[in-house]
Motif scaffolding. Structure first.
Motif, PDB file in Angstrom:
ATOM      1  N   GLU A   1       0.828  -1.205   0.000  1.00 24.12           N
ATOM      2  CA  GLU A   1       0.000   0.000   0.000  1.00 24.12           C
ATOM      3  C   GLU A   1       0.862   1.255   0.000  1.00 24.12           C
TER       4      GLU A   1
ATOM      5  N   ASP B   1      -8.492   3.232   0.537  1.00 21.38           N
ATOM      6  CA  ASP B   1      -7.484   4.077  -0.103  1.00 21.38           C
ATOM      7  C   ASP B   1      -7.792   4.355  -1.571  1.00 21.38           C
TER       8      ASP B   1
ATOM      9  N   ARG C   1      -6.341   3.526   4.612  1.00 24.51           N
ATOM     10  CA  ARG C   1      -5.814   2.223   4.221  1.00 24.51           C
ATOM     11  C   ARG C   1      -6.870   1.436   3.461  1.00 24.51           C
TER      12      ARG C   1
ATOM     13  N   ASN D   1      -9.136  -4.169   9.411  1.00 24.32           N
ATOM     14  CA  ASN D   1      -8.073  -4.427   8.433  1.00 24.32           C
ATOM     15  C   ASN D   1      -8.411  -5.597   7.507  1.00 24.32           C
TER      16      ASN D   1
END
Length: 510
Positions: A64, A146, A195, A201
């Motif tokens: 990333e 993102d 992110r 996550n």
């Protein structure tokens, strides 16, 4: 005796009234229509339980990039996005509504993110919030935290439609003929954290049930954003959809993965139709179709970038919804100053893709010949291992098909005779209604004047009348009117008795 005989028709009338009220109450209950993929497609995953080893979930396929403060400047924060959505709803209340998490007569449960951010949805239609025999399309942005360009473009799209309704022919067509649903951000937590994954996550585009692997079958482990989308699709009965991503410039279509996990072209049953839809977007774009990396600006997902647990394949298999994954920006997080140009490059593509669900394919309704009631029948195309279901409410179906093709369309429903007919789809949509007779009753008299099994254009007046009213309710109303007539007639015949000074006064039940 006179009193008892006079109450007989009244008691019958009361029973029929109760029956009528019960029928009306039952007919008004909401019924969820779920269109599913073809049986053969669903069965392909039947052997998966025999596999002893399943691939682990891979959250990221690439490193990333670091998102700096400078890169985020000019983009709407989550709170600013919510304000923009509410401002739009107030300004364009005549052709839109906004709904989010919650239950009420005007709200649908969409869901919240892990951190409790509501997933706001904008619906645009000339009759927002009302069920109609029209196709529905959804746009979803910001699946990956993102990749924020989609959330900005979708707000611009909503405002453009509001500003140009009744002035631009394409905007007017979409508002009048489609129920367009826009979810600017599916992953507000990921956006705030800068992110790809959500607050846990987890890559949301790997979190859906997969046709080849069972890695996401445990419902309790599924992310709340994923559950929200799945419930939403089950509630709305979407015809087609698209999710907006960033990092490339291409229109991606199913399948996204392969049964052997290798990278190669893996066509779904509607490969021809998906290629057409992807081409509609690519050719309407300023330069997507000119790509040197992707021929024509379109690509089969499994051939380019195989993934498992993706939203695109799940929509097609389990939601009856034709979905594309649109990569609309070479850079995942471009400078905000570039957004106006990216919007102009994608504007016609977005509009033409939505309009394509009414401009092509086959659309119609399915009815029972003996009652005139709409039927949630299955509609299949010969040679294509996939089906769509008509809705419970209106019996309407909307089947995406590539133009310039000859197709055999079949409508089937348990307990009814199957009907088929051939159509030629050119550059415009074909309207095709089916009227199904009861199984084993070949001579059931049709309630439709023409007696045809299906009609494409004519007999609209009588058919339109029967579409708007259940036959049973209509017959009950006729009986009620007839009984009222008999009751009043008897009352009129006895009227001279009431003029007699010594006549007894009776209590009437009307």
């Amino acid at each position: 005796m006179a009193r008892n005989s006079s109450l007989a028709p009244q008691m019958a009338l009361s029973r029929l009234s109760l029956l009528l009220l019960a029928a009306l109450a039952l007919s008004s209950l909401p019924i969820l229509a779920i269109a599913r993929g073809g049986d053969a497609i669903s069965n392909r995953s039947g052997h998966l339980g025999q596999r002893t080893a399943l691939p682990k979930r891979r959250l990221f396929e690439e490193k990333e990039p670091q998102i700096t403060e400078e890169m985020t400047r000019g983009y709407m924060s989550n709170s600013e996005l919510e304000m923009a959505v509410k401002k739009f709803a107030k300004r364009c209340a005549n052709i839109s509504r906004v709904y989010r998490y919650g239950f009420s007569k005007t709200t649908i449960s969409i869901g919240k993110s892990v951190n409790g951010v509501p997933l706001w949805v904008i619906e645009i239609s000339d009759k927002p919030g009302q069920k109609e025999a029209e196709p529905a399309f959804k746009f979803i942005g910001n699946v990956h935290g993102d990749e924020p360009v989609g959330r900005e473009l979708l707000v611009l799209l909503a405002n453009w439609l509001c500003n140009n309704y009744m002035q631009d022919s394409l905007a007017t067509l979409i508002v009048r003929s489609v129920h367009l649903h826009i979810l600017p951000t599916m992953n507000p937590d990921g956006f705030a954290l800068r992110r790809r994954g959500n607050a846990n996550n987890i890559d949301l585009n790997r979190d859906f049930p997969d046709q080849f692997y069972h890695m996401n079958d445990v419902i309790s482990l599924r992310q709340p954003e994923t559950k929200a989308i799945m419930d939403w699709v089950k509630q709305q009965h979407f015809t087609a959809s698209a999710s907006l991503h960033g990092g490339a410039l291409v229109a991606n279509y199913p399948w996204d993965g392969t049964q052997d996990t290798r990278k190669h072209y893996y066509a779904c049953p509607d490969d021809k139709t998906f290629r057409y839809m992807a081409t509609v977007y690519s050719r309407s774009h300023y330069n997507m179709s000119l790509s040197k990396e992707f021929e024509g600006g379109i690509i089969n997902g499994a051939f380019w970038y195989p993934i498992y647990g993706g939203m695109q394949d799940w929509n097609y298999i389990y939601g009856g919804c034709f979905e594309l994954t649109l990569e609309i920006s070479d850079t995942k997080w471009p400078k905000a100053s570039e957004l106006p140009v990216i919007w102009e490059y994608n504007r016609m593509s977005m509009l033409n893709l939505v309009a394509s669900i009414v401009k092509t394919g086959v659309h119609g309704r399915v009815f029972a010949a003996n009652t005139g009631r709409p039927l949630p029948a299955s509609v299949i195309i010969r040679g294509i291992d996939y089906k769509v279901n008509a809705s419970w409410t209106f019996g309407d179906y909307h089947r995406m098909l590539a133009p310039r093709g000859n197709y055999e369309v079949t409508a089937s429903m348990p307990g009814f005779q199957t009907r088929s007919t051939r159509i030629q789809v050119e550059d415009e949509a074909v309207n095709l209604d089916f009227i199904l007779n009861l199984e084993g009753d070949a001579h059931t008299p049709s309630l439709f004047a023409n007696g045809c099994d299906c009609s494409c254009h004519g007999n609209a007046r009588l058919l339109g009348f029967l579409r708007g009213i259940h036959l049973e309710l209509f017959l009950l109303l006729v009986i009620l009117l007839f009984l009222c007539f008999l009751f009043k007639r008897k009352k009129m015949l006895k009227f001279p008795r009431y003029r007699e000074p010594n006549a007894a006064k009776r209590d009437l039940v009307v």
